[in-house]
Design a protein around this motif. Structure first.
Motif, short mmCIF file in Angstrom:
data_model
loop_
_atom_site.label_atom_id
_atom_site.label_comp_id
_atom_site.label_asym_id
_atom_site.label_seq_id
_atom_site.Cartn_x
_atom_site.Cartn_y
_atom_site.Cartn_z
N LEU A 70 -7.15 -44.94 -12.62
CA LEU A 70 -7.05 -43.74 -11.82
C LEU A 70 -8.01 -44.26 -10.51
O LEU A 70 -9.16 -44.45 -11.02
CB LEU A 70 -7.38 -42.60 -12.52
CG LEU A 70 -6.66 -42.04 -13.82
CD1 LEU A 70 -7.04 -40.81 -14.27
CD2 LEU A 70 -5.34 -42.12 -13.45
N PHE A 71 -7.26 -43.81 -9.35
CA PHE A 71 -8.22 -43.96 -8.21
C PHE A 71 -8.46 -42.93 -7.54
O PHE A 71 -7.32 -41.96 -7.36
CB PHE A 71 -7.67 -45.13 -7.27
CG PHE A 71 -7.58 -46.41 -7.68
CD1 PHE A 71 -8.59 -47.28 -7.57
CD2 PHE A 71 -6.52 -46.81 -8.73
CE1 PHE A 71 -8.31 -48.78 -7.76
CE2 PHE A 71 -6.26 -48.19 -9.16
CZ PHE A 71 -7.15 -49.10 -8.56
N ASP A 89 -17.94 -36.16 -3.89
CA ASP A 89 -16.99 -35.30 -4.33
C ASP A 89 -15.78 -36.23 -5.11
O ASP A 89 -15.25 -35.43 -5.83
CB ASP A 89 -16.31 -35.04 -2.83
CG ASP A 89 -17.17 -34.10 -1.84
OD1 ASP A 89 -18.13 -33.49 -2.53
OD2 ASP A 89 -16.98 -33.97 -0.82
N CYS A 90 -15.68 -37.46 -4.66
CA CYS A 90 -14.69 -38.06 -5.35
C CYS A 90 -15.01 -38.18 -6.99
O CYS A 90 -14.23 -38.14 -8.09
CB CYS A 90 -14.46 -39.58 -5.00
SG CYS A 90 -13.44 -39.27 -3.35
N LEU A 91 -16.27 -38.26 -7.27
CA LEU A 91 -16.73 -38.63 -8.80
C LEU A 91 -16.57 -37.38 -9.21
O LEU A 91 -16.35 -37.21 -10.61
CB LEU A 91 -18.21 -39.02 -8.76
CG LEU A 91 -18.92 -39.25 -10.15
CD1 LEU A 91 -17.96 -40.21 -10.86
CD2 LEU A 91 -20.39 -39.65 -9.93
N ILE A 128 -16.81 -45.32 -14.74
CA ILE A 128 -16.06 -44.97 -13.32
C ILE A 128 -17.12 -45.77 -12.47
O ILE A 128 -18.13 -45.58 -12.20
CB ILE A 128 -16.29 -43.57 -13.20
CG1 ILE A 128 -15.83 -42.58 -14.32
CG2 ILE A 128 -15.70 -43.17 -11.85
CD1 ILE A 128 -15.98 -41.09 -14.09
N GLU A 129 -16.21 -46.76 -11.75
CA GLU A 129 -16.89 -47.43 -10.76
C GLU A 129 -16.56 -47.22 -9.49
O GLU A 129 -15.50 -46.91 -9.16
CB GLU A 129 -16.16 -48.99 -11.11
CG GLU A 129 -16.42 -49.54 -12.54
CD GLU A 129 -15.89 -50.87 -12.83
OE1 GLU A 129 -15.97 -51.97 -11.70
OE2 GLU A 129 -15.65 -50.99 -13.92
N TRP A 142 -13.73 -43.85 -6.31
CA TRP A 142 -14.09 -44.28 -7.41
C TRP A 142 -12.58 -44.75 -8.42
O TRP A 142 -11.76 -44.29 -7.94
CB TRP A 142 -14.65 -43.28 -8.34
CG TRP A 142 -15.88 -42.60 -7.78
CD1 TRP A 142 -16.08 -41.92 -6.62
CD2 TRP A 142 -17.35 -43.17 -8.26
NE1 TRP A 142 -17.69 -41.65 -6.67
CE2 TRP A 142 -18.21 -42.69 -7.27
CE3 TRP A 142 -17.75 -44.11 -9.23
CZ2 TRP A 142 -19.66 -42.83 -7.58
CZ3 TRP A 142 -19.12 -44.22 -9.28
CH2 TRP A 142 -20.07 -43.76 -8.60
N VAL A 143 -13.08 -45.49 -9.28
CA VAL A 143 -11.80 -46.06 -10.32
C VAL A 143 -12.41 -46.12 -11.77
O VAL A 143 -13.34 -46.34 -11.85
CB VAL A 143 -11.31 -47.51 -9.75
CG1 VAL A 143 -12.30 -48.49 -10.01
CG2 VAL A 143 -10.00 -47.91 -10.55
N MET A 144 -11.55 -45.65 -12.48
CA MET A 144 -11.72 -45.59 -13.81
C MET A 144 -10.60 -46.03 -14.72
O MET A 144 -9.36 -45.85 -14.43
CB MET A 144 -12.44 -44.49 -14.29
CG MET A 144 -11.35 -43.14 -14.52
SD MET A 144 -12.10 -41.56 -15.53
CE MET A 144 -10.88 -40.45 -15.00
#
Length: 169
Positions: A70-71, A89-91, A128-129, A142-144
């Motif tokens: 997920l991005f 915000d994205c996190l 989450i990176e 972020w991507v996880m």
């Protein structure tokens, strides 16, 4: 609708549910699916964007686990003056997605009626990176890895096959 129709989910159900979660989130403006190279980074895309990248499915006797990347990304000002705010915000959006799959009523009801119990299961811990400039200088996020487990029925009695021929050679 039968209990089995509610109970046993398909790839379409899993993707459509994940897309619905993104579409109902008030801070996500665009939801896309597919390979990461299909992410639309055009200027006319409304951000923040949730992109769902299917990776693989693990099948066992009683479960199927769908693995996704997920991005969540948003636009950053040209001089990166809002990069920290965008990342924050994205996190929070990523955290919200986890919370919905763990406890959200949007995925299932809390009634005692058969078939309304939870049908999507996720792990308890996620890494989450962050990324910057991964796709374009204008977005960060972020991507996880996100695994969704569902019940699976390995029932050869319901396979659409002609059983009049024995396939032992």
């Amino acid at each position: 609708m039968t209990i089995d129709a509610i109970r046993f989910k398909s790839f379409n159900n899993v993707i459509d549910t994940l897309k619905c979660v993104g579409e109902q989130h008030l801070n996500i403006h665009t939801v896309t699916t597919g390979d990461i190279f299909e992410i639309d980074l055009e200027k006319n895309t409304l951000y923040p964007l949730l992109h769902i990248n299917p990776e693989n499915v693990t099948v066992s006797v009683n479960t199927r686990t769908f693995n996704f990347q997920l991005f969540v990304m948003d636009l950053v000002e040209p001089h990166e003056s809002n990069e920290q705010e965008v990342m924050s915000d994205c996190l929070e959006i990523m955290n919200d997605i986890i919370a919905i799959y763990k406890h959200g009523e949007i995925l299932y009801g809390f009634n005692d009626v058969a078939g309304e119990e939870q049908r999507y299961f996720i792990d308890n811990d996620f890494t989450i990176e962050p990324f910057t400039e991964r796709f374009d200088h204008a977005v960060t996020g972020w991507v996880m890895s996100f695994a969704i487990t569902i019940e699976n029925e390995l029932n050869s009695c319901i396979v659409p096959i002609d059983n009049t021929t024995i396939c032992v050679k």
